[in-house]
Design a protein around this motif. Structure first.
Motif, PDB file in Angstrom:
ATOM      1  N   PHE A  45       0.808  -1.098  -0.009  1.00  0.00           N
ATOM      2  CA  PHE A  45      -0.209   0.059  -0.035  1.00  0.00           C
ATOM      3  C   PHE A  45       0.901   1.186  -0.058  1.00  0.00           C
ATOM      4  O   PHE A  45       2.145   1.335   0.277  1.00  0.00           O
ATOM      5  N   GLN A  46       0.283   2.339  -0.244  1.00  0.00           N
ATOM      6  CA  GLN A  46       1.122   3.622  -0.044  1.00  0.00           C
ATOM      7  C   GLN A  46       0.173   4.809   0.494  1.00  0.00           C
ATOM      8  O   GLN A  46      -1.117   5.024   0.214  1.00  0.00           O
ATOM      9  N   MET A  47       0.717   5.074   1.604  1.00  0.00           N
ATOM     10  CA  MET A  47      -0.131   6.359   2.479  1.00  0.00           C
ATOM     11  C   MET A  47       0.642   7.842   1.914  1.00  0.00           C
ATOM     12  O   MET A  47      -0.259   8.613   2.033  1.00  0.00           O
ATOM     13  N   ASP A  48       1.719   7.520   1.686  1.00  0.00           N
ATOM     14  CA  ASP A  48       2.344   8.726   1.050  1.00  0.00           C
ATOM     15  C   ASP A  48       2.063   9.043  -0.359  1.00  0.00           C
ATOM     16  O   ASP A  48       2.289   8.011  -1.074  1.00  0.00           O
ATOM     17  N   HIS A  49       1.622  10.024  -0.796  1.00  0.00           N
ATOM     18  CA  HIS A  49       1.267  10.189  -2.242  1.00  0.00           C
ATOM     19  C   HIS A  49       2.454  11.321  -2.849  1.00  0.00           C
ATOM     20  O   HIS A  49       2.996  12.227  -2.303  1.00  0.00           O
ATOM     21  N   GLU A  50       2.821  10.808  -4.055  1.00  0.00           N
ATOM     22  CA  GLU A  50       3.964  11.557  -4.555  1.00  0.00           C
ATOM     23  C   GLU A  50       3.649  13.121  -4.614  1.00  0.00           C
ATOM     24  O   GLU A  50       2.640  13.650  -4.794  1.00  0.00           O
ATOM     25  N   GLY A  51       4.472  13.998  -4.287  1.00  0.00           N
ATOM     26  CA  GLY A  51       4.494  15.233  -4.141  1.00  0.00           C
ATOM     27  C   GLY A  51       4.356  15.918  -2.698  1.00  0.00           C
ATOM     28  O   GLY A  51       4.663  17.178  -2.331  1.00  0.00           O
ATOM     29  N   LYS A  52       3.623  15.099  -1.789  1.00  0.00           N
ATOM     30  CA  LYS A  52       3.462  15.608  -0.643  1.00  0.00           C
ATOM     31  C   LYS A  52       4.701  15.608   0.239  1.00  0.00           C
ATOM     32  O   LYS A  52       5.681  14.997   0.048  1.00  0.00           O
ATOM     33  N   ASP A  53       4.731  16.306   1.384  1.00  0.00           N
ATOM     34  CA  ASP A  53       5.917  16.656   1.985  1.00  0.00           C
ATOM     35  C   ASP A  53       6.474  15.457   2.660  1.00  0.00           C
ATOM     36  O   ASP A  53       7.772  15.041   2.677  1.00  0.00           O
ATOM     37  N   THR A  54       5.624  14.415   3.228  1.00  0.00           N
ATOM     38  CA  THR A  54       5.947  13.099   3.718  1.00  0.00           C
ATOM     39  C   THR A  54       6.530  12.528   2.693  1.00  0.00           C
ATOM     40  O   THR A  54       7.512  11.780   2.887  1.00  0.00           O
ATOM     41  N   TRP A  55       6.050  12.179   1.630  1.00  0.00           N
ATOM     42  CA  TRP A  55       6.514  11.376   0.526  1.00  0.00           C
ATOM     43  C   TRP A  55       8.021  11.968   0.113  1.00  0.00           C
ATOM     44  O   TRP A  55       8.948  11.123  -0.180  1.00  0.00           O
ATOM     45  N   ARG A  56       8.250  13.336   0.219  1.00  0.00           N
ATOM     46  CA  ARG A  56       9.412  13.847  -0.227  1.00  0.00           C
ATOM     47  C   ARG A  56      10.458  13.546   0.956  1.00  0.00           C
ATOM     48  O   ARG A  56      11.713  13.258   0.636  1.00  0.00           O
ATOM     49  N   HIS A  57      10.116  13.560   2.114  1.00  0.00           N
ATOM     50  CA  HIS A  57      10.856  13.138   3.136  1.00  0.00           C
ATOM     51  C   HIS A  57      11.384  11.765   2.898  1.00  0.00           C
ATOM     52  O   HIS A  57      12.630  11.225   3.320  1.00  0.00           O
ATOM     53  N   ARG A  58      10.625  10.831   2.563  1.00  0.00           N
ATOM     54  CA  ARG A  58      10.882   9.278   2.310  1.00  0.00           C
ATOM     55  C   ARG A  58      11.842   9.295   1.252  1.00  0.00           C
ATOM     56  O   ARG A  58      12.702   8.654   1.097  1.00  0.00           O
ATOM     57  N   GLN A  59      11.466  10.009   0.188  1.00  0.00           N
ATOM     58  CA  GLN A  59      12.120   9.976  -1.041  1.00  0.00           C
ATOM     59  C   GLN A  59      13.746  10.277  -0.753  1.00  0.00           C
ATOM     60  O   GLN A  59      14.684   9.904  -1.445  1.00  0.00           O
ATOM     61  N   ALA A  60      14.001  11.391   0.253  1.00  0.00           N
ATOM     62  CA  ALA A  60      15.148  11.768   0.637  1.00  0.00           C
ATOM     63  C   ALA A  60      15.914  10.869   1.403  1.00  0.00           C
ATOM     64  O   ALA A  60      17.214  10.837   1.834  1.00  0.00           O
ATOM     65  N   GLY A  61      15.245   9.929   1.915  1.00  0.00           N
ATOM     66  CA  GLY A  61      16.036   8.631   2.836  1.00  0.00           C
ATOM     67  C   GLY A  61      15.481   8.529   4.153  1.00  0.00           C
ATOM     68  O   GLY A  61      15.988   7.527   4.730  1.00  0.00           O
ATOM     69  N   ALA A  62      14.690   9.127   4.618  1.00  0.00           N
ATOM     70  CA  ALA A  62      14.053   8.945   5.921  1.00  0.00           C
ATOM     71  C   ALA A  62      13.353   7.578   5.998  1.00  0.00           C
ATOM     72  O   ALA A  62      12.443   7.191   5.055  1.00  0.00           O
ATOM     73  N   ARG A  63      13.787   6.625   7.096  1.00  0.00           N
ATOM     74  CA  ARG A  63      13.232   5.412   7.296  1.00  0.00           C
ATOM     75  C   ARG A  63      11.836   5.362   7.886  1.00  0.00           C
ATOM     76  O   ARG A  63      11.139   4.568   7.611  1.00  0.00           O
ATOM     77  N   ALA A  64      11.679   6.557   8.697  1.00  0.00           N
ATOM     78  CA  ALA A  64      10.259   6.683   9.219  1.00  0.00           C
ATOM     79  C   ALA A  64       9.948   8.216   9.242  1.00  0.00           C
ATOM     80  O   ALA A  64      10.625   9.168   9.231  1.00  0.00           O
ATOM     81  N   VAL A  65       8.792   8.603   9.070  1.00  0.00           N
ATOM     82  CA  VAL A  65       8.048   9.682   8.710  1.00  0.00           C
ATOM     83  C   VAL A  65       6.962   9.786   9.744  1.00  0.00           C
ATOM     84  O   VAL A  65       5.866   8.744   9.671  1.00  0.00           O
ATOM     85  N   CYS A  66       6.607  10.735  10.670  1.00  0.00           N
ATOM     86  CA  CYS A  66       5.331  10.859  11.355  1.00  0.00           C
ATOM     87  C   CYS A  66       4.839  12.370  10.865  1.00  0.00           C
ATOM     88  O   CYS A  66       5.692  13.093  11.227  1.00  0.00           O
ATOM     89  N   ILE A  67       3.662  12.213  10.690  1.00  0.00           N
ATOM     90  CA  ILE A  67       3.205  13.468  10.490  1.00  0.00           C
ATOM     91  C   ILE A  67       1.887  13.767  11.682  1.00  0.00           C
ATOM     92  O   ILE A  67       1.235  12.502  12.075  1.00  0.00           O
ATOM     93  N   VAL A  68       1.977  14.813  12.189  1.00  0.00           N
ATOM     94  CA  VAL A  68       1.105  15.134  13.319  1.00  0.00           C
ATOM     95  C   VAL A  68       0.301  16.266  13.125  1.00  0.00           C
ATOM     96  O   VAL A  68       0.662  17.448  12.553  1.00  0.00           O
ATOM     97  N   GLY A  69      -0.769  16.145  13.495  1.00  0.00           N
ATOM     98  CA  GLY A  69      -2.057  17.302  13.152  1.00  0.00           C
ATOM     99  C   GLY A  69      -3.023  17.142  14.326  1.00  0.00           C
ATOM    100  O   GLY A  69      -3.096  16.591  15.322  1.00  0.00           O
ATOM    101  N   PRO A  70      -3.842  18.270  14.525  1.00  0.00           N
ATOM    102  CA  PRO A  70      -4.777  18.270  15.441  1.00  0.00           C
ATOM    103  C   PRO A  70      -5.487  16.993  15.781  1.00  0.00           C
ATOM    104  O   PRO A  70      -6.198  16.636  14.825  1.00  0.00           O
ATOM    105  N   GLY A  71      -5.105  16.334  16.907  1.00  0.00           N
ATOM    106  CA  GLY A  71      -6.042  15.306  17.394  1.00  0.00           C
ATOM    107  C   GLY A  71      -5.649  13.621  16.525  1.00  0.00           C
ATOM    108  O   GLY A  71      -6.349  13.076  16.828  1.00  0.00           O
ATOM    109  N   GLN A  72      -4.406  13.714  15.720  1.00  0.00           N
ATOM    110  CA  GLN A  72      -4.122  12.730  15.090  1.00  0.00           C
ATOM    111  C   GLN A  72      -2.511  12.680  14.660  1.00  0.00           C
ATOM    112  O   GLN A  72      -2.127  13.768  14.416  1.00  0.00           O
ATOM    113  N   ILE A  73      -2.309  11.603  14.460  1.00  0.00           N
ATOM    114  CA  ILE A  73      -0.899  11.022  14.117  1.00  0.00           C
ATOM    115  C   ILE A  73      -0.900  10.111  12.992  1.00  0.00           C
ATOM    116  O   ILE A  73      -1.689   9.401  12.817  1.00  0.00           O
ATOM    117  N   GLY A  74       0.205  10.141  12.139  1.00  0.00           N
ATOM    118  CA  GLY A  74       0.341   8.989  10.951  1.00  0.00           C
ATOM    119  C   GLY A  74       1.684   8.829  10.951  1.00  0.00           C
ATOM    120  O   GLY A  74       2.651   9.672  10.970  1.00  0.00           O
TER     121      GLY A  74
END
Length: 170
Positions: A45-74
């Motif tokens: 599956f793919q949760m990160d979508h091309e062009g999104k910041d988290t996708w760009r972080h992973r493309q740069a080599g991050a092994r883990a990316v966590c996104i935090v917003g009001p009341g939720q994390i991914g």
């Protein structure tokens, strides 16, 4: 923290597993339980979508990316194939009273099989599996197991409470 009880909702493709899971989650939540879910995806599956910041972080080599917003994390984390098990995924869910898993038919968790007259070929997918507890479907199928109409969510939830949740309390 002890692992919460896990119920796998299994069945053949396009038989109504997701619908049953969402209806069970809603009813268990209405009854006051904290519910976590797991979804098995054999195709990846793919949760990160091309062009999104988290996708760009992973493309740069991050092994883990966590996104935090009001009341939720991914969280998206790279793991070696076969080295991250179901118990590891359950641990990530945090404090929950029960985990409803969609799929995982080969795991030894208690199971409810969704039986669809339109999709099954007159037989259960998990027939003979000792972890199969019950069948929910749209037509009678030959089985000695408890059988529920898949629209009778209160009865299925009562069964889950009695079989998995009350055992844990005692």
């Amino acid at each position: 923290m002890p692992m919460p009880p896990v119920l796998s909702v299994v069945g053949c493709g396009k038989c109504g597993k997701t619908t049953l899971v969402e209806r069970l989650v809603a009813e268990l939540t209405r009854r006051g339980y904290r519910v976590g879910t797991l979804k098995h995806d054999v195709h990846g599956f793919q949760m990160d979508h091309e062009g999104k910041d988290t996708w760009r972080h992973r493309q740069a080599g991050a092994r883990a990316v966590c996104i935090v917003g009001p009341g939720q994390i991914g969280l998206v984390r790279s793991v070696p194939a076969g080295e991250f098990g179901v118990a590891d995924a359950i641990a990530l869910l945090g404090p929950v009273d029960i985990v409803i898993a969609e799929g995982f038919k080969r795991e030894r968790f208690p199971k409810v099989e969704v039986f669809s007259s339109a999709r099954n070929e007159g037989r259960l997918l998990c027939d003979g599996d000792p972890s199969l507890l019950a069948v929910a479907g749209d037509l009678p199928v030959e089985t000695a197991l408890p059988r529920f109409d898949w629209n009778d969510i209160p009865a299925i939830t009562d069964f889950v409470e009695e079989t998995l949740l009350r055992q844990q309390e005692g």
